[in-house]
Design a protein around this motif. Sequence first.
Motif, PDB file in Angstrom:
ATOM      1  N   ASP A 123      -4.077  -5.811  -0.133  1.00 19.99           N
ATOM      2  CA  ASP A 123      -4.164  -5.299  -1.501  1.00 19.99           C
ATOM      3  C   ASP A 123      -4.578  -3.834  -1.543  1.00 19.99           C
ATOM      4  OD1 ASP A 123      -3.605  -7.797  -2.923  1.00 19.99           O
ATOM      5  OD2 ASP A 123      -5.467  -8.483  -1.994  1.00 19.99           O
ATOM      6  N   LEU A 124      -5.177  -3.323  -0.463  1.00 21.81           N
ATOM      7  CA  LEU A 124      -5.640  -1.927  -0.447  1.00 21.81           C
ATOM      8  C   LEU A 124      -5.725  -1.433   0.991  1.00 21.81           C
ATOM      9  CD1 LEU A 124      -6.943   0.592  -1.837  1.00 21.81           C
ATOM     10  CD2 LEU A 124      -9.150  -0.514  -1.466  1.00 21.81           C
ATOM     11  N   LEU A 125      -5.260  -0.197   1.227  1.00 23.64           N
ATOM     12  CA  LEU A 125      -5.422   0.471   2.519  1.00 23.64           C
ATOM     13  C   LEU A 125      -6.521   1.520   2.379  1.00 23.64           C
ATOM     14  CD1 LEU A 125      -4.589   1.201   5.423  1.00 23.64           C
ATOM     15  CD2 LEU A 125      -2.876   2.753   4.447  1.00 23.64           C
ATOM     16  N   LEU A 126      -7.568   1.397   3.180  1.00 21.71           N
ATOM     17  CA  LEU A 126      -8.689   2.344   3.187  1.00 21.71           C
ATOM     18  C   LEU A 126      -8.661   3.043   4.545  1.00 21.71           C
ATOM     19  CD1 LEU A 126     -11.290   3.495   1.957  1.00 21.71           C
ATOM     20  CD2 LEU A 126     -12.509   1.531   2.847  1.00 21.71           C
ATOM     21  N   ALA A 127      -8.261   4.337   4.584  1.00 22.68           N
ATOM     22  CA  ALA A 127      -8.005   5.018   5.860  1.00 22.68           C
ATOM     23  C   ALA A 127      -8.706   6.359   5.917  1.00 22.68           C
ATOM     24  CB  ALA A 127      -6.497   5.210   6.055  1.00 22.68           C
ATOM     25  N   ASP A 128      -9.174   6.700   7.138  1.00 21.59           N
ATOM     26  CA  ASP A 128      -9.747   8.021   7.391  1.00 21.59           C
ATOM     27  C   ASP A 128      -8.604   9.037   7.466  1.00 21.59           C
ATOM     28  OD1 ASP A 128     -11.582   9.998   8.011  1.00 21.59           O
ATOM     29  OD2 ASP A 128     -11.400   9.659  10.160  1.00 21.59           O
ATOM     30  N   PHE A 129      -8.865  10.287   7.031  1.00 19.71           N
ATOM     31  CA  PHE A 129      -7.814  11.304   7.055  1.00 19.71           C
ATOM     32  C   PHE A 129      -7.577  11.831   8.467  1.00 19.71           C
ATOM     33  CE2 PHE A 129      -6.540  15.768   7.010  1.00 19.71           C
ATOM     34  CZ  PHE A 129      -5.317  15.647   6.380  1.00 19.71           C
ATOM     35  N   ALA A 130      -8.637  12.285   9.148  1.00 15.04           N
ATOM     36  CA  ALA A 130      -8.495  12.939  10.458  1.00 15.04           C
ATOM     37  C   ALA A 130      -8.672  11.903  11.556  1.00 15.04           C
ATOM     38  CB  ALA A 130      -9.513  14.069  10.604  1.00 15.04           C
ATOM     39  N   MET A 131      -7.545  11.449  12.138  1.00 16.03           N
ATOM     40  CA  MET A 131      -7.571  10.502  13.251  1.00 16.03           C
ATOM     41  C   MET A 131      -6.585  10.974  14.309  1.00 16.03           C
ATOM     42  SD  MET A 131      -7.704   6.740  11.417  1.00 16.03           S
ATOM     43  CE  MET A 131      -6.142   6.958  10.562  1.00 16.03           C
ATOM     44  N   PRO A 132      -6.846  10.697  15.582  1.00 14.50           N
ATOM     45  CA  PRO A 132      -5.895  11.085  16.634  1.00 14.50           C
ATOM     46  C   PRO A 132      -4.585  10.315  16.493  1.00 14.50           C
ATOM     47  CG  PRO A 132      -7.648   9.689  17.520  1.00 14.50           C
ATOM     48  CD  PRO A 132      -8.040  10.033  16.113  1.00 14.50           C
ATOM     49  N   GLY A 133      -3.489  10.968  16.846  1.00 13.35           N
ATOM     50  CA  GLY A 133      -2.197  10.311  16.783  1.00 13.35           C
ATOM     51  C   GLY A 133      -1.585  10.382  15.406  1.00 13.35           C
ATOM     52  N   MET A 134      -1.986   9.484  14.526  1.00 18.88           N
ATOM     53  CA  MET A 134      -1.451   9.400  13.168  1.00 18.88           C
ATOM     54  C   MET A 134      -2.594   9.586  12.191  1.00 18.88           C
ATOM     55  SD  MET A 134       0.531   6.167  11.344  1.00 18.88           S
ATOM     56  CE  MET A 134       1.894   6.246  12.489  1.00 18.88           C
ATOM     57  N   ASN A 135      -2.538  10.639  11.349  1.00 15.60           N
ATOM     58  CA  ASN A 135      -3.623  10.840  10.397  1.00 15.60           C
ATOM     59  C   ASN A 135      -3.469   9.921   9.190  1.00 15.60           C
ATOM     60  OD1 ASN A 135      -1.937  12.073   8.404  1.00 15.60           O
ATOM     61  ND2 ASN A 135      -2.173  14.065   9.404  1.00 15.60           N
ATOM     62  N   GLY A 136      -4.455   9.962   8.276  1.00 17.27           N
ATOM     63  CA  GLY A 136      -4.471   9.036   7.159  1.00 17.27           C
ATOM     64  C   GLY A 136      -3.289   9.208   6.224  1.00 17.27           C
ATOM     65  N   ALA A 137      -2.864  10.455   5.985  1.00 23.64           N
ATOM     66  CA  ALA A 137      -1.738  10.686   5.088  1.00 23.64           C
ATOM     67  C   ALA A 137      -0.442  10.116   5.661  1.00 23.64           C
ATOM     68  CB  ALA A 137      -1.590  12.182   4.818  1.00 23.64           C
ATOM     69  N   GLU A 138      -0.237  10.308   6.969  1.00 22.14           N
ATOM     70  CA  GLU A 138       0.963   9.758   7.606  1.00 22.14           C
ATOM     71  C   GLU A 138       0.948   8.234   7.598  1.00 22.14           C
ATOM     72  OE1 GLU A 138       1.543  13.467  10.778  1.00 22.14           O
ATOM     73  OE2 GLU A 138       0.423  11.668  11.331  1.00 22.14           O
ATOM     74  N   LEU A 139      -0.248   7.668   7.842  1.00 24.78           N
ATOM     75  CA  LEU A 139      -0.374   6.212   7.812  1.00 24.78           C
ATOM     76  C   LEU A 139      -0.079   5.674   6.419  1.00 24.78           C
ATOM     77  CD1 LEU A 139      -1.183   3.456   8.918  1.00 24.78           C
ATOM     78  CD2 LEU A 139      -3.587   4.076   8.554  1.00 24.78           C
ATOM     79  N   ALA A 140      -0.570   6.347   5.373  1.00 22.28           N
ATOM     80  CA  ALA A 140      -0.352   5.884   4.003  1.00 22.28           C
ATOM     81  C   ALA A 140       1.141   5.837   3.676  1.00 22.28           C
ATOM     82  CB  ALA A 140      -1.088   6.794   3.028  1.00 22.28           C
ATOM     83  N   LYS A 141       1.880   6.877   4.082  1.00 22.06           N
ATOM     84  CA  LYS A 141       3.316   6.896   3.795  1.00 22.06           C
ATOM     85  C   LYS A 141       4.033   5.764   4.524  1.00 22.06           C
ATOM     86  CE  LYS A 141       3.470  11.896   3.001  1.00 22.06           C
ATOM     87  NZ  LYS A 141       3.978  13.202   3.487  1.00 22.06           N
ATOM     88  N   ALA A 142       3.677   5.558   5.815  1.00 24.02           N
ATOM     89  CA  ALA A 142       4.318   4.494   6.588  1.00 24.02           C
ATOM     90  C   ALA A 142       3.959   3.118   6.030  1.00 24.02           C
ATOM     91  CB  ALA A 142       3.912   4.601   8.056  1.00 24.02           C
ATOM     92  N   ALA A 143       2.692   2.946   5.599  1.00 19.56           N
ATOM     93  CA  ALA A 143       2.257   1.657   5.072  1.00 19.56           C
ATOM     94  C   ALA A 143       2.960   1.329   3.765  1.00 19.56           C
ATOM     95  CB  ALA A 143       0.746   1.668   4.876  1.00 19.56           C
ATOM     96  N   GLN A 144       3.150   2.322   2.900  1.00 19.60           N
ATOM     97  CA  GLN A 144       3.800   2.066   1.617  1.00 19.60           C
ATOM     98  C   GLN A 144       5.303   1.840   1.770  1.00 19.60           C
ATOM     99  OE1 GLN A 144       2.416   5.449  -0.674  1.00 19.60           O
ATOM    100  NE2 GLN A 144       0.782   4.227  -1.604  1.00 19.60           N
ATOM    101  N   MET A 145       5.872   2.243   2.879  1.00 20.40           N
ATOM    102  CA  MET A 145       7.259   1.885   3.164  1.00 20.40           C
ATOM    103  C   MET A 145       7.363   0.411   3.536  1.00 20.40           C
ATOM    104  SD  MET A 145       8.679   5.216   5.262  1.00 20.40           S
ATOM    105  CE  MET A 145      10.294   4.458   5.434  1.00 20.40           C
ATOM    106  N   LYS A 146       6.339  -0.108   4.213  1.00 18.38           N
ATOM    107  CA  LYS A 146       6.309  -1.527   4.581  1.00 18.38           C
ATOM    108  C   LYS A 146       5.945  -2.391   3.379  1.00 18.38           C
ATOM    109  CE  LYS A 146       5.172  -0.899   9.479  1.00 18.38           C
ATOM    110  NZ  LYS A 146       6.352  -1.653   9.978  1.00 18.38           N
ATOM    111  N   GLN A 147       4.980  -1.956   2.583  1.00 22.58           N
ATOM    112  CA  GLN A 147       4.524  -2.722   1.425  1.00 22.58           C
ATOM    113  C   GLN A 147       4.516  -1.787   0.213  1.00 22.58           C
ATOM    114  OE1 GLN A 147       0.913  -4.937   2.080  1.00 22.58           O
ATOM    115  NE2 GLN A 147       1.545  -5.647   4.111  1.00 22.58           N
TER     116      GLN A 147
END
Length: 684
Positions: free
Chosen positions: A611-635
């Motif tokens: 129901d909600l993605l709670l993600a840190d912005f600065a992470m190695p590999g994939m940052n929070g913004a990139e993760l949010a875009k990929a997650a919203q493509m899946k759901q």
Amino acid sequence: MRFFRRSLITLGVAATLPTVVFIAVGAFYFLRAERARVETDTLGRSEIATMLVDGRLRRDLAALNVLTSSVDLARGNMPEFYSRVRRVQAANPAWRTIVLIDALGAKELFDLRRPMGEPRALDGVHAPALAEIRLSQAPIAGSISPPPEALAWVYAPVSSDGELRYVLGAGIEPQAFQELLTAVAEAGTTAAIVDPRGSFVARTLNFETRVGTPATEFVRKAISEGDSGLYPGTTYEGLKNYTAFHTSSWSQWSAHLAVASTAIDAPTAWSFVAAASAATGALILGGALVLLMLRDMAERRRAEETLRQSQKMEAVGQLTGGIAHDFNNLLTAVIGNLDLIRNKVHDNERLRRLADNALEASRRGAKLASQLLAFSRSQRMEVGSVDLQQLFNGMSGLLTQSVGPSVEVRMSLDPDARWVMSDANQLELALLNLAVNARDAMPAGGKLIISARRADVVDRHLANGDYVQLSVTDTGVGMTEEVRVRAVEPFFTTKPVGQGTGLGLSQVYAVARESGGSLHIDSEPQQGTTVRLLLPLAPADAVEPEPVSAAPVAADSAPEPVKKSTSVLVVDDDRLVRRFMTESLRSLGYEVRDTDNGIDALVLLDAQRCDLLLADFAMPGMNGAELAKAAQMKQPGMPVLIVSGYADSAAVEAVLGTARQLRKPFDMAELGAAVAEVLQSSRS
């Protein structure tokens, strides 16, 4: 006809002579100014290099100081302490080793480069540092050990009951300082970093063979005779040059940046040729030209001073911005877990009080981080209309408590200077900094006067408009001209070690500049000090109306209660922060899953809807913004909440756009409110 021809020739010569004189005199001053510019620029860059080196040493000492409070060390549990030291070394890739020295017996208890065993005789590298720490009882930056294993050393004392028991030392790879040096030195030039004994820590030429060896006699003579300047010399490779150097008053390390001899000597030689040519010209034209050139040189000096100040601010901004994310992560874990402890000890007043004290100290640390970022301009201020009357009323009690009973506080505000454009929180912090500085300048007591009125005279560099002069005046010891000129430099302070960071006036300066104004200091020894902030007057349409009593909130407007089936996916690479967020959300009734990276988070989203993605912005590999875009493509449509301790606010907002953010550090209540708000917005 002949007379007419001679007159024409005379007129031609007379017309040509001023041009020749003008060119000759202009060349003279231009060449001399060029030499001065080269010298000033190189001296400025050597000072910046020293600041960067000091910043690196202070960070290493701060990391090493964590070990001095170890319970295992205090109890003498050396095997366990040895294991903890190894973990700390692993977290600092530039550290080659850590040693523990018995200060009483002057023995080396262990060195991570060897298996733990019986104590050994103290290495000659550490003996001078131990003697210095016995005198100062404070952490120090040491010297570099000689080849074949050249390491730069920092030392931290461990005391018990006022007695020095141990000394911890960290050996740092010189490559860490080599990277700082190459970032400052211009490509193809000769530059070096030298320790207090006159040995190379870093060098742009032949670094691998020269690190840890003594510098040339020219370098060692210069650092023994002064703290900064320009000296001629010859390198080990036979290159003749002039070298600008600056020595840190704290670490005694120095940075040396060289320029080719021709850049200094050639302008000097040609300037004398030009001067000889100019001597044949007209004195009147020469005098007028000198006046113009002096004016131009004065403008150049002012421009170069502004540039040097900007470079210093940029250097400090790089240092603070680099550590802000990790520092905010630490504060988030500390504040969050203290908040959890506080909520679980309702029946234990003593533990609750201790948790409150620790929370207060942690929030002060967060405010210090915000203050540091304010003058480095990594964190954008929220500039808007500020009611000075409300600001004065709200902080009058705090000011009185901060300066103490021996200082009389007076505040006055002209009605037509009530509203200014600034950030209310940062302006309040700036006034508090100025009040504390005034208090320290009046050890026997005195008067502190804070006033605001319309400005009569405005700095010509400011934009056209109306301004308010906000003045803070004390009757203290005042400043010398030398101190006044440097007062707003980051980390410059006249207070004893441990009693001042040198950031107060830098933060005040940043607040004034970011608000669209300026700062001026008037002071003389024994005549007190007045700090004047010129702030833009708020336009009439920006002034907020007087607040009215809020209407009662209807019962049906309360936040929607948490549904037990609401699932949250927490993604943060910091284990402590992730554990705090997970436990907090579970205690609030959410179903929580967590992971430390974006790839695993996407795998979890493939297996189950959240129901909600709670993600840190600065992470190695994939940052929070990139993760949010990929997650919203899946759901599609899944709400996202980004948490960030990143220093550069503008950079984060450019990536995230209008996405909801939660700034670190935060506590359990702030986390719960942000999650509830995002979920409620997604349902409406």
